[in-house]
Structure formats: structure tokens, C-alpha cells
Design a protein around this motif. Structure first.
Motif, PDB file in Angstrom:
ATOM      1  N   ARG A   1      46.863  32.910  37.773  1.00 14.43           N
ATOM      2  CA  ARG A   1      47.441  34.225  38.029  1.00 14.43           C
ATOM      3  C   ARG A   1      48.132  34.790  36.791  1.00 14.43           C
ATOM      4  N   MET A   2      48.839  33.941  36.065  1.00 12.37           N
ATOM      5  CA  MET A   2      49.539  34.424  34.877  1.00 12.37           C
ATOM      6  C   MET A   2      48.566  34.866  33.784  1.00 12.37           C
ATOM      7  N   ASN A   3      47.459  34.161  33.637  1.00 11.84           N
ATOM      8  CA  ASN A   3      46.446  34.588  32.661  1.00 11.84           C
ATOM      9  C   ASN A   3      45.911  35.973  32.992  1.00 11.84           C
ATOM     10  N   HIS A   4      45.648  36.210  34.281  1.00 12.26           N
ATOM     11  CA  HIS A   4      45.175  37.529  34.701  1.00 12.26           C
ATOM     12  C   HIS A   4      46.274  38.571  34.534  1.00 12.26           C
ATOM     13  N   ALA A   5      47.509  38.181  34.811  1.00 13.69           N
ATOM     14  CA  ALA A   5      48.629  39.111  34.661  1.00 13.69           C
ATOM     15  C   ALA A   5      48.786  39.544  33.206  1.00 13.69           C
TER      16      ALA A   5
ATOM     17  N   GLU B   1      49.419  51.700  32.035  1.00  9.43           N
ATOM     18  CA  GLU B   1      49.372  52.648  33.152  1.00  9.43           C
ATOM     19  C   GLU B   1      49.630  51.948  34.486  1.00  9.43           C
ATOM     20  N   LEU B   2      49.516  50.628  34.504  1.00  8.93           N
ATOM     21  CA  LEU B   2      49.806  49.865  35.717  1.00  8.93           C
ATOM     22  C   LEU B   2      51.288  49.514  35.757  1.00  8.93           C
ATOM     23  N   SER B   3      51.927  49.733  36.893  1.00  4.55           N
ATOM     24  CA  SER B   3      53.322  49.334  37.046  1.00  4.55           C
ATOM     25  C   SER B   3      53.399  47.823  37.227  1.00  4.55           C
ATOM     26  N   ILE B   4      54.583  47.264  37.057  1.00  3.49           N
ATOM     27  CA  ILE B   4      54.771  45.823  37.260  1.00  3.49           C
ATOM     28  C   ILE B   4      54.437  45.468  38.704  1.00  3.49           C
ATOM     29  N   GLU B   5      54.793  46.351  39.637  1.00  5.98           N
ATOM     30  CA  GLU B   5      54.486  46.117  41.050  1.00  5.98           C
ATOM     31  C   GLU B   5      52.976  46.048  41.274  1.00  5.98           C
ATOM     32  N   GLU B   6      52.226  46.930  40.617  1.00  4.40           N
ATOM     33  CA  GLU B   6      50.768  46.931  40.766  1.00  4.40           C
ATOM     34  C   GLU B   6      50.161  45.675  40.154  1.00  4.40           C
ATOM     35  N   VAL B   7      50.656  45.260  39.005  1.00  4.32           N
ATOM     36  CA  VAL B   7      50.173  44.026  38.381  1.00  4.32           C
ATOM     37  C   VAL B   7      50.435  42.844  39.311  1.00  4.32           C
ATOM     38  N   ALA B   8      51.636  42.800  39.888  1.00  2.00           N
ATOM     39  CA  ALA B   8      51.985  41.710  40.809  1.00  2.00           C
ATOM     40  C   ALA B   8      51.004  41.641  41.970  1.00  2.00           C
ATOM     41  N   ARG B   9      50.689  42.793  42.570  1.00  2.00           N
ATOM     42  CA  ARG B   9      49.761  42.809  43.708  1.00  2.00           C
ATOM     43  C   ARG B   9      48.366  42.375  43.287  1.00  2.00           C
ATOM     44  N   HIS B  10      47.956  42.767  42.080  1.00  2.00           N
ATOM     45  CA  HIS B  10      46.615  42.424  41.590  1.00  2.00           C
ATOM     46  C   HIS B  10      46.441  40.915  41.409  1.00  2.00           C
ATOM     47  N   VAL B  11      47.530  40.187  41.231  1.00  2.00           N
ATOM     48  CA  VAL B  11      47.413  38.745  40.990  1.00  2.00           C
ATOM     49  C   VAL B  11      48.008  37.916  42.141  1.00  2.00           C
ATOM     50  N   GLY B  12      48.131  38.519  43.321  1.00  2.00           N
ATOM     51  CA  GLY B  12      48.460  37.737  44.504  1.00  2.00           C
ATOM     52  C   GLY B  12      49.915  37.667  44.899  1.00  2.00           C
ATOM     53  N   TYR B  13      50.764  38.523  44.330  1.00  2.00           N
ATOM     54  CA  TYR B  13      52.190  38.508  44.683  1.00  2.00           C
ATOM     55  C   TYR B  13      52.561  39.823  45.379  1.00  2.00           C
ATOM     56  N   THR B  14      53.050  39.728  46.600  1.00  2.00           N
ATOM     57  CA  THR B  14      53.453  40.926  47.336  1.00  2.00           C
ATOM     58  C   THR B  14      54.843  41.385  46.930  1.00  2.00           C
ATOM     59  N   ASN B  15      55.618  40.494  46.308  1.00  2.00           N
ATOM     60  CA  ASN B  15      56.980  40.804  45.898  1.00  2.00           C
ATOM     61  C   ASN B  15      57.060  40.824  44.373  1.00  2.00           C
ATOM     62  N   ALA B  16      57.339  41.996  43.807  1.00  2.00           N
ATOM     63  CA  ALA B  16      57.368  42.140  42.346  1.00  2.00           C
ATOM     64  C   ALA B  16      58.495  41.336  41.721  1.00  2.00           C
ATOM     65  N   ASN B  17      59.625  41.216  42.417  1.00  2.00           N
ATOM     66  CA  ASN B  17      60.753  40.448  41.890  1.00  2.00           C
ATOM     67  C   ASN B  17      60.393  38.966  41.783  1.00  2.00           C
ATOM     68  N   TYR B  18      59.688  38.468  42.803  1.00  2.00           N
ATOM     69  CA  TYR B  18      59.274  37.063  42.766  1.00  2.00           C
ATOM     70  C   TYR B  18      58.247  36.841  41.651  1.00  2.00           C
ATOM     71  N   PHE B  19      57.331  37.803  41.499  1.00  2.00           N
ATOM     72  CA  PHE B  19      56.347  37.731  40.418  1.00  2.00           C
ATOM     73  C   PHE B  19      57.051  37.658  39.064  1.00  2.00           C
ATOM     74  N   THR B  20      58.071  38.490  38.871  1.00  2.00           N
ATOM     75  CA  THR B  20      58.821  38.499  37.613  1.00  2.00           C
ATOM     76  C   THR B  20      59.495  37.152  37.376  1.00  2.00           C
ATOM     77  N   LYS B  21      60.059  36.574  38.444  1.00  2.00           N
ATOM     78  CA  LYS B  21      60.724  35.272  38.347  1.00  2.00           C
ATOM     79  C   LYS B  21      59.737  34.186  37.927  1.00  2.00           C
TER      80      LYS B  21
END
Length: 281
Positions: A221-225, A233-253
Motif C-alpha cells: 500500500r505504501m508503494n502505491h501511495a 491534484e489528489l488529496s491525502i484523503e483520496e490517496v488514502a482511499r485509493h490504497v485501502g484506508y477509509t480513515n485519512a488520519n490512520y493512513f497518515t499514522k
């Protein structure tokens, strides 16, 4: 826009995505005006065909051909196919020709790759770049062409062999994670694909891959991220969803725990880390 750099190393002659259905579609490798070109064409859906010398091959989803111009080949939409959807990249340059011979001598002209294999992801990335900001400099095109060649070598000489040497149960799990990393996967789903008990699977996976299944999935997931974060043009929230994370804060962590920087810090840094060098072992 050609130059000495492109002729000496590699350049992109053409690139695209096409959908052919119920129509005349045929390219003869001995009747085309291009010379010194290398064509890579990958099937996304439907079915195509290519004749090489006396042998004809059917091309289904996940199959590609690699040929040089001029040569005795002809690829076309066969009569028994309703459609053929594909992406392609045509290259030129001395390095492109050299890598063509290296790949085909070891792996042949007909190649099998999953849709998330490095070379396929790279073509989609270049197509997206063309659609959004465009490619305005010949050196950029040369860099994309050369990177494609490197991605091919990385996949066929390392990634593919690595998967083929894995025990069947582990290879199934790895392929499952690589194909479904965008989904909300849990360990039990991965274990089920392997056909082993949870106890035997986790022990064999760690022994073979030297990582836990969930950590391995996180690295995928991190490689794809990292790749997606290059598109501002993609927000952090959109990147998170694209790699399997519904929560952007958790993705950031998770991102920070793996790479020691946040996604925003990575994106705003002066230069991107080389995606193809992060998690090779």
C-alpha cells in the motif's frame, strides 16, 4: 521532439490506451514506415492476436507482446473476438533496442503481467501525466521511456522470479494482496486464499517472506501511495482511499511509521523518493 539524448538512450514514439470492437484493426510489422522502434502492447480486456513468423498467439487480459520494427509479425483483432482493449508504448533509442533483446532472449516476445506490475503501473502513470499536465520537454519523455525499461527489467528479473519461487500457498496470498490492496483486507481473508490454517500460514509466510502478512500488505500500500502522492491534484484523503484506508488520519499514522515522514511532508519535499527502491527485499 527527438534529440541526441533520446536516440542514444530512449524516447517515447507513441503511447496510448485504445478500445477496438467490430472493426478492421491490423498492423503488419513489415509494412510500417517506422524503423528502430520497440512496441509493448498489454491487453486490459477482450482478446487480440499476434502472428510472429509461422506461430499465432492469442492475447488475453494480462498478456502483452514485445516486438521490434521492422520484423515479421502482425497483430490484429481476430474474428472471434468482440473487442480488444489495451495500452501500448512504442519506444526508440539505443537502450530501448538493447533492453528489447535482453528481455526477449530471456522471456520471449509474449509476456504475462498482472495489472499492478511495475511496467503497467508506469504506463498508466505516464498516461495520467499526459492528460493532466502534459509532457513538454524531450528530456521528460526520455526519462519516462528509460524508467519503463528499468521497470520491465525489475519485474522480469526480480519481482516475477521472486513470486515464482514462493510456495504455492504463499504465492496465492501475495498475488491476492497485490490485486486487492485497495480493499479493506483483514488477515482471515488472506489466510483463506492460501488454503492453510492461520497458524501454518503465518509461520510459513514469515519464514518465506521475512515479514508478517499485514506488514507486507502495508508495504504494498505504501508503494502505491508514494506513486499517487506525486499527483498533487489528489488529496491525502483520496490517496488514502485509493490504497485501502477509509480513515485519512490512520493512513497518515501508518505512512509516518513506515517512512518517517507524513504524506504531506513527503509530497512537499524537494524531491520524491525513488518508488522502485523502497521495498525490494
Amino acid at each position: 521532439m527527438k534529440g541526441e539524448q533520446q536516440e542514444r538512450v530512449a524516447g517515447i514514439h507513441s503511447i496510448g490506451k485504445e478500445y477496438r470492437a467490430n472493426e478492421e484493426y491490423e498492423w503488419d510489422g513489415l509494412k510500417r514506415s517506422e524503423d528502430g522502434r520497440v512496441i509493448f502492447q498489454y491487453t486490459l480486456g477482450g482478446k487480440g492476436a499476434i502472428r510472429m513468423g509461422e506461430q499465432t498467439y492469442s492475447l488475453k487480459k494480462g498478456e502483452a507482446f514485445l516486438v521490434q520494427l521492422p520484423s515479421d509479425h502482425c497483430y490484429y483483432l481476430p474474428e472471434n473476438s468482440s473487442h480488444w482493449e489495451f495500452i501500448y508504448m512504442t519506444l526508440y533509442g539505443q537502450e530501448a533496442i538493447r533492453y528489447f533483446h535482453t528481455v526477449t532472449e530471456s522471456h520471449g516476445h509474449i509476456l504475462k503481467l498482472p495489472t499492478d506490475a511495475r511496467p503497467i503501473r508506469h504506463i498508466f502513470h505516464v498516461l495520467e501525466r499526459i492528460q493532466t499536465t502534459g509532457i513538454h520537454h524531450a528530456y521528460d519523455a526520455s526519462a519516462y521511456a528509460y524508467t519503463f525499461l528499468m521497470e520491465c527489467m525489475q519485474y522480469f528479473e526480480h519481482d516475477q522470479n521472486k513470486v515464482e519461487k514462493l510456495p504455492v500457498a504463499i504465492a496465492k496470498a501475495v498475488n491476492f494482496m497485490e490485486q486487492n490492496y485497495k480493499e479493506d483486507l483483514i488477515l482471515s481473508s488472506i489466510v483463506e486464499v492460501s488454503g492453510l490454517s492461520k497458524y501454518h500460514f503465518t509461520r510459513l509466510f514469515h519464514k518465506t517472506v521475512n515479514d508478517t502478512p499485514i506488514k507486507f500488505l502495508t508495504k504494498i500500500r505504501m508503494n502505491h501511495a508514494l506513486d499517487l502522492l506525486q499527483n498533487k491534484e489528489l488529496s491525502i484523503e483520496e490517496v488514502a482511499r485509493h490504497v485501502g484506508y477509509t480513515n485519512a488520519n490512520y493512513f497518515t499514522k501508518v505512512f509516518k511509521s513506515v517512512l518517517d515522514v507524513t504524506p504531506s511532508e513527503y509530497r512537499n519535499s524537494q524531491s520524491f523518493m525513488p518508488v522502485n527502491q523502497l521495498f525490494l527485499d
